[in-house]
Write a protein that holds these residues in place. Structure first.
Motif, PDB file in Angstrom:
ATOM      1  N   VAL A 178       0.870  -1.277   0.098  1.00 20.40           N
ATOM      2  CA  VAL A 178       0.029   0.133  -0.127  1.00 20.40           C
ATOM      3  C   VAL A 178       0.761   1.270  -0.174  1.00 20.40           C
ATOM      4  CG1 VAL A 178      -1.553   1.335   1.066  1.00 20.40           C
ATOM      5  CG2 VAL A 178      -1.749  -1.132   1.142  1.00 20.40           C
ATOM      6  N   TYR A 179       0.818   2.040  -1.095  1.00 21.09           N
ATOM      7  CA  TYR A 179       1.228   3.399  -1.122  1.00 21.09           C
ATOM      8  C   TYR A 179       0.323   4.542  -0.304  1.00 21.09           C
ATOM      9  CZ  TYR A 179       4.866   2.202  -4.371  1.00 21.09           C
ATOM     10  OH  TYR A 179       6.073   1.479  -4.848  1.00 21.09           O
ATOM     11  N   LEU A 180       0.880   5.210   0.555  1.00 17.67           N
ATOM     12  CA  LEU A 180       0.191   6.185   1.306  1.00 17.67           C
ATOM     13  C   LEU A 180       0.427   7.430   0.638  1.00 17.67           C
ATOM     14  CD1 LEU A 180       1.074   5.198   5.166  1.00 17.67           C
ATOM     15  CD2 LEU A 180      -0.930   4.786   3.561  1.00 17.67           C
ATOM     16  N   VAL A 181      -0.713   8.145  -0.183  1.00 19.30           N
ATOM     17  CA  VAL A 181      -0.308   9.048  -0.974  1.00 19.30           C
ATOM     18  C   VAL A 181      -1.384   9.985  -0.964  1.00 19.30           C
ATOM     19  CG1 VAL A 181      -1.284   7.901  -2.764  1.00 19.30           C
ATOM     20  CG2 VAL A 181       0.135   9.812  -3.245  1.00 19.30           C
ATOM     21  N   SER A 182      -1.348  11.492  -1.369  1.00 17.18           N
ATOM     22  CA  SER A 182      -2.334  12.268  -1.370  1.00 17.18           C
ATOM     23  C   SER A 182      -3.367  12.129  -2.744  1.00 17.18           C
ATOM     24  CB  SER A 182      -1.988  13.786  -1.331  1.00 17.18           C
ATOM     25  OG  SER A 182      -1.014  14.089  -2.419  1.00 17.18           O
ATOM     26  N   GLU A 183      -4.483  12.656  -2.650  1.00 16.45           N
ATOM     27  CA  GLU A 183      -5.306  12.114  -3.898  1.00 16.45           C
ATOM     28  C   GLU A 183      -4.725  13.032  -5.123  1.00 16.45           C
ATOM     29  OE1 GLU A 183      -8.193  10.857  -6.189  1.00 16.45           O
ATOM     30  OE2 GLU A 183      -8.010  10.425  -4.013  1.00 16.45           O
ATOM     31  N   GLU A 184      -4.016  14.135  -4.784  1.00 14.98           N
ATOM     32  CA  GLU A 184      -3.543  14.890  -6.012  1.00 14.98           C
ATOM     33  C   GLU A 184      -2.338  14.449  -6.606  1.00 14.98           C
ATOM     34  OE1 GLU A 184      -0.994  18.223  -3.363  1.00 14.98           O
ATOM     35  OE2 GLU A 184      -2.863  18.852  -4.249  1.00 14.98           O
ATOM     36  N   ASP A 185      -1.811  13.435  -5.776  1.00 24.31           N
ATOM     37  CA  ASP A 185      -0.503  12.964  -6.492  1.00 24.31           C
ATOM     38  C   ASP A 185      -0.677  11.476  -6.863  1.00 24.31           C
ATOM     39  OD1 ASP A 185       1.387  14.937  -5.801  1.00 24.31           O
ATOM     40  OD2 ASP A 185       1.642  14.347  -3.709  1.00 24.31           O
TER      41      ASP A 185
ATOM     42  N   ASN B  79      -8.202   3.397  -6.546  1.00 25.47           N
ATOM     43  CA  ASN B  79      -8.852   3.682  -5.370  1.00 25.47           C
ATOM     44  C   ASN B  79      -9.103   2.674  -4.536  1.00 25.47           C
ATOM     45  OD1 ASN B  79     -10.631   5.257  -7.800  1.00 25.47           O
ATOM     46  ND2 ASN B  79      -9.836   6.550  -6.410  1.00 25.47           N
ATOM     47  N   LEU B  80      -9.061   2.433  -3.367  1.00 27.88           N
ATOM     48  CA  LEU B  80      -9.384   1.331  -2.515  1.00 27.88           C
ATOM     49  C   LEU B  80     -11.074   0.979  -2.450  1.00 27.88           C
ATOM     50  CD1 LEU B  80      -7.496   1.724   0.897  1.00 27.88           C
ATOM     51  CD2 LEU B  80      -7.105   0.067  -0.858  1.00 27.88           C
ATOM     52  N   PRO B  81     -11.334  -0.200  -2.930  1.00 25.24           N
ATOM     53  CA  PRO B  81     -12.744  -0.355  -2.988  1.00 25.24           C
ATOM     54  C   PRO B  81     -13.720  -0.220  -1.912  1.00 25.24           C
ATOM     55  CG  PRO B  81     -11.486  -2.509  -2.755  1.00 25.24           C
ATOM     56  CD  PRO B  81     -10.668  -1.337  -2.880  1.00 25.24           C
TER      57      PRO B  81
ATOM     58  N   ALA C 263      -3.606   4.700  -1.211  1.00 20.76           N
ATOM     59  CA  ALA C 263      -4.585   4.913   0.030  1.00 20.76           C
ATOM     60  C   ALA C 263      -4.489   6.561   0.212  1.00 20.76           C
ATOM     61  CB  ALA C 263      -4.312   4.130   1.065  1.00 20.76           C
ATOM     62  N   CYS C 264      -5.248   7.227   0.200  1.00 20.97           N
ATOM     63  CA  CYS C 264      -5.184   8.672   0.727  1.00 20.97           C
ATOM     64  C   CYS C 264      -6.202   8.902   1.539  1.00 20.97           C
ATOM     65  CB  CYS C 264      -5.576   9.489  -0.548  1.00 20.97           C
ATOM     66  SG  CYS C 264      -7.262   9.592  -1.157  1.00 20.97           S
ATOM     67  N   GLU C 265      -6.317  10.270   1.858  1.00 21.23           N
ATOM     68  CA  GLU C 265      -7.116  10.693   3.130  1.00 21.23           C
ATOM     69  C   GLU C 265      -8.639  10.424   2.804  1.00 21.23           C
ATOM     70  OE1 GLU C 265      -6.664  14.003  -0.052  1.00 21.23           O
ATOM     71  OE2 GLU C 265      -5.236  12.657   1.214  1.00 21.23           O
ATOM     72  N   THR C 266      -9.324   9.934   1.567  1.00 20.02           N
ATOM     73  CA  THR C 266     -10.567   9.772   1.586  1.00 20.02           C
ATOM     74  C   THR C 266     -10.941   8.221   1.555  1.00 20.02           C
ATOM     75  OG1 THR C 266     -10.331   9.898  -0.799  1.00 20.02           O
ATOM     76  CG2 THR C 266     -10.978  11.790   0.084  1.00 20.02           C
TER      77      THR C 266
ATOM     78  N   ALA D 258      -8.242   5.746   2.867  1.00 17.72           N
ATOM     79  CA  ALA D 258      -7.476   4.592   3.635  1.00 17.72           C
ATOM     80  C   ALA D 258      -8.434   4.238   4.716  1.00 17.72           C
ATOM     81  CB  ALA D 258      -6.436   5.728   4.398  1.00 17.72           C
ATOM     82  N   PHE D 259      -9.523   4.674   5.240  1.00 14.12           N
ATOM     83  CA  PHE D 259     -10.246   4.133   6.355  1.00 14.12           C
ATOM     84  C   PHE D 259     -10.956   2.918   6.025  1.00 14.12           C
ATOM     85  CE2 PHE D 259     -13.455   6.043   3.655  1.00 14.12           C
ATOM     86  CZ  PHE D 259     -14.416   5.061   3.541  1.00 14.12           C
ATOM     87  N   MET D 260     -10.631   2.243   4.580  1.00  9.08           N
ATOM     88  CA  MET D 260     -11.202   0.998   4.237  1.00  9.08           C
ATOM     89  C   MET D 260      -9.967   0.025   4.599  1.00  9.08           C
ATOM     90  SD  MET D 260     -13.855   0.732   3.106  1.00  9.08           S
ATOM     91  CE  MET D 260     -13.858  -0.907   2.491  1.00  9.08           C
ATOM     92  N   LEU D 261      -8.827   0.404   4.868  1.00  9.77           N
ATOM     93  CA  LEU D 261      -7.737  -0.666   5.014  1.00  9.77           C
ATOM     94  C   LEU D 261      -8.029  -1.599   6.387  1.00  9.77           C
ATOM     95  CD1 LEU D 261      -4.628   1.374   4.570  1.00  9.77           C
ATOM     96  CD2 LEU D 261      -5.148  -0.254   3.308  1.00  9.77           C
ATOM     97  N   PRO D 262      -8.519  -0.983   7.334  1.00 10.33           N
ATOM     98  CA  PRO D 262      -8.935  -2.060   8.673  1.00 10.33           C
ATOM     99  C   PRO D 262      -9.629  -3.244   7.911  1.00 10.33           C
ATOM    100  CG  PRO D 262      -8.623   0.031   9.456  1.00 10.33           C
ATOM    101  CD  PRO D 262      -8.946   0.248   7.995  1.00 10.33           C
TER     102      PRO D 262
END
Length: 436
Positions: A278-285, A375-377, A403-406, A408-412
């Motif tokens: 998983v890459y932690l990245v902002s939506e704009e990047d 996008n994470l599903p 995974a971005c700020e919108t 990433a909550f799906m990861l758990p």
């Protein structure tokens, strides 16, 4: 280890791309050779804990097709279902994609049609077996699998799907006899209500990926279709689903009669052959990251998943403008174009295929090295289906998720489903550079 039916069908030489005329007639290529063939020519040694196709007393023409495809032992879902379905019993089966369930119900259907042939002239557009599936890609894949299995049987397979030439499909239904009809609910219901297809003679009804049809809102259409088939006591009904929710089990009770229930739990929810990161990245990047991952890592056959049609379209357009050989699959793409796109992806003319989850279901392409979740599903099970496009048939694959700020909550939830923690990293600066 059980052989996987779908592994052979991932090979383009074993299963040719579906034709865009939506119908095909399959008769023995060499009737004399077919007549002289015997299962004794197909040697498979008994093995402890495994069921051979030889053990199922299948018609010789079916065994010859199985021999040509190179399959020796049943997968778990095939072994557990065929013992019931070949006896004419109804069945509800829980199995994930890639377990061989398609071959399980096709072998049962073809055997039934061969063992109990109809005499005399038959009404056009009146199928003996009906398979209903939620997506066009899955319908075409089932039809491809059926083509391999009816190779030596004088049976005709017809597909009916939306997004293709309406009048041509209508004409084919009116002019041709059909043994096995594979269809999506909407187009089938349309033809049925206009009298172009007659479902009163359906002997075997298969509902594939019932949970997906439920989530996509197809159940009202399916109910109306089923009401046009014979009563459940006068037909055999097979229902397959990846999950057995209360709603699915309730539908199964309504549509089946004294059904056997078979559950095949995957040994692992996700394959060990797929490296997941998983890459932690902002939506704009995200787009910069996608472009640089594809180019800097020299990826050649990649599936990129987005959650919506508009995202898929914009993403594909941006990749093309940046010089990447890309195309897309979504609900807004016609079936004829989808067939061309998949063939271009298989042949290597396209190296990035951008798809939605609905379009991605049922796609089996050999050699997909990477899956990228742009996008994470929203549904964790879609994550499993997505990364299952790579790492097939024992090959190694890689999955990257952004995974971005919108989202990433799906990861758990995803981690809870797959039973493992995902490695989360920040991309290095070189991967975030804007494309030239």
């Amino acid at each position: 280890m059980f052989s996987k039916w779908t592994e052979k069908n991932d090979n383009p030489s074993a299963a040719q791309p579906a034709r865009d005329d939506t119908t095909s007639e399959h008769t023995p290529r060499n009737p004399a050779a077919a007549a002289s063939w015997s299962p004794d020519q197909f040697k498979v040694a008994p093995a402890e804990g495994k069921v051979r196709f030889h053990d199922l007393d299948l018609p010789d023409v079916v065994m010859q097709a199985i021999a040509d495809l190179g399959f020796e032992y049943c997968t778990p879902i095939q072994a557990k279902t065929l013992v019931h379905t070949l006896e004419g019993k109804d069945l509800t089966g829980k199995a994930q994609t890639g377990t061989g369930k398609t071959a399980a119900f096709l072998i049962s259907i073809i055997t039934d049609l061969i063992d109990y042939p109809l005499e005399g002239r038959r009404k056009k557009g009146k199928p003996r077996a009906l398979v209903v599936a939620p997506t066009r890609e899955l319908v075409m894949q089932i039809a491809n699998d059926a083509a391999g299995l009816v190779k030596y049987a004088q049976l005709k397979v017809l597909t009916v799907v939306g997004g293709m030439d309406y009048e041509r499909q209508r004409r084919q239904l009116r002019e041709q006899e059909v043994d096995i009809l594979v269809a999506t609910p909407g187009r089938l219901l349309d033809f049925n209500e206009k009298g172009d297809v007659d479902l009163s003679g359906v002997e075997v009804l298969v509902l594939d990926e019932a949970d997906r049809m439920l989530s996509m809102g197809f159940i009202p259409d399916v109910r109306r279709i089923i009401r046009s088939t014979p009563h459940k006591k006068d037909r055999q009904t097979l229902l397959f689903s990846a999950t057995f929710s209360y709603d699915i089990l309730n539908l199964a009770r309504m549509w089946t009669l004294d059904a056997e229930q078979v559950e095949i739990e995957p040994e692992r929810v996700t394959a060990d052959t797929v490296e997941q990161q998983v890459y932690l990245v902002s939506e704009e990047d995200k787009f910069n990251l996608l472009y640089n991952v594809v180019n800097q890592k020299h990826l050649e056959r990649v599936m990129v998943f987005a959650n919506r049609r508009d995202q898929t379209r914009r993403l594909c357009e941006r990749l093309k403008r940046a010089g990447v050989a890309a195309d897309m699959l979504s609900g807004e793409v016609t079936q004829k174009q989808r067939v061309k796109t998949l063939e271009a992806f298989r042949s290597g003319k396209i190296k990035v295929l951008v798809a939605t989850d609905v379009a991605g279901r049922g796609i089996h392409v050999e050699g997909v090295s990477h899956v990228i979740n742009y996008n994470l599903p929203e549904d964790p099970e879609d994550y499993v289906h997505r990364i299952g496009r790579t790492g097939r048939a024992g090959a190694e694959g890689v999955s990257f998720s952004f995974a971005c700020e919108t989202d990433a909550f799906m990861l758990p939830e995803i981690e809870a489903l797959i039973g493992r923690k995902l490695e989360c990293i920040h991309p290095e600066a070189a991967l975030l550079k804007r494309p030239a």
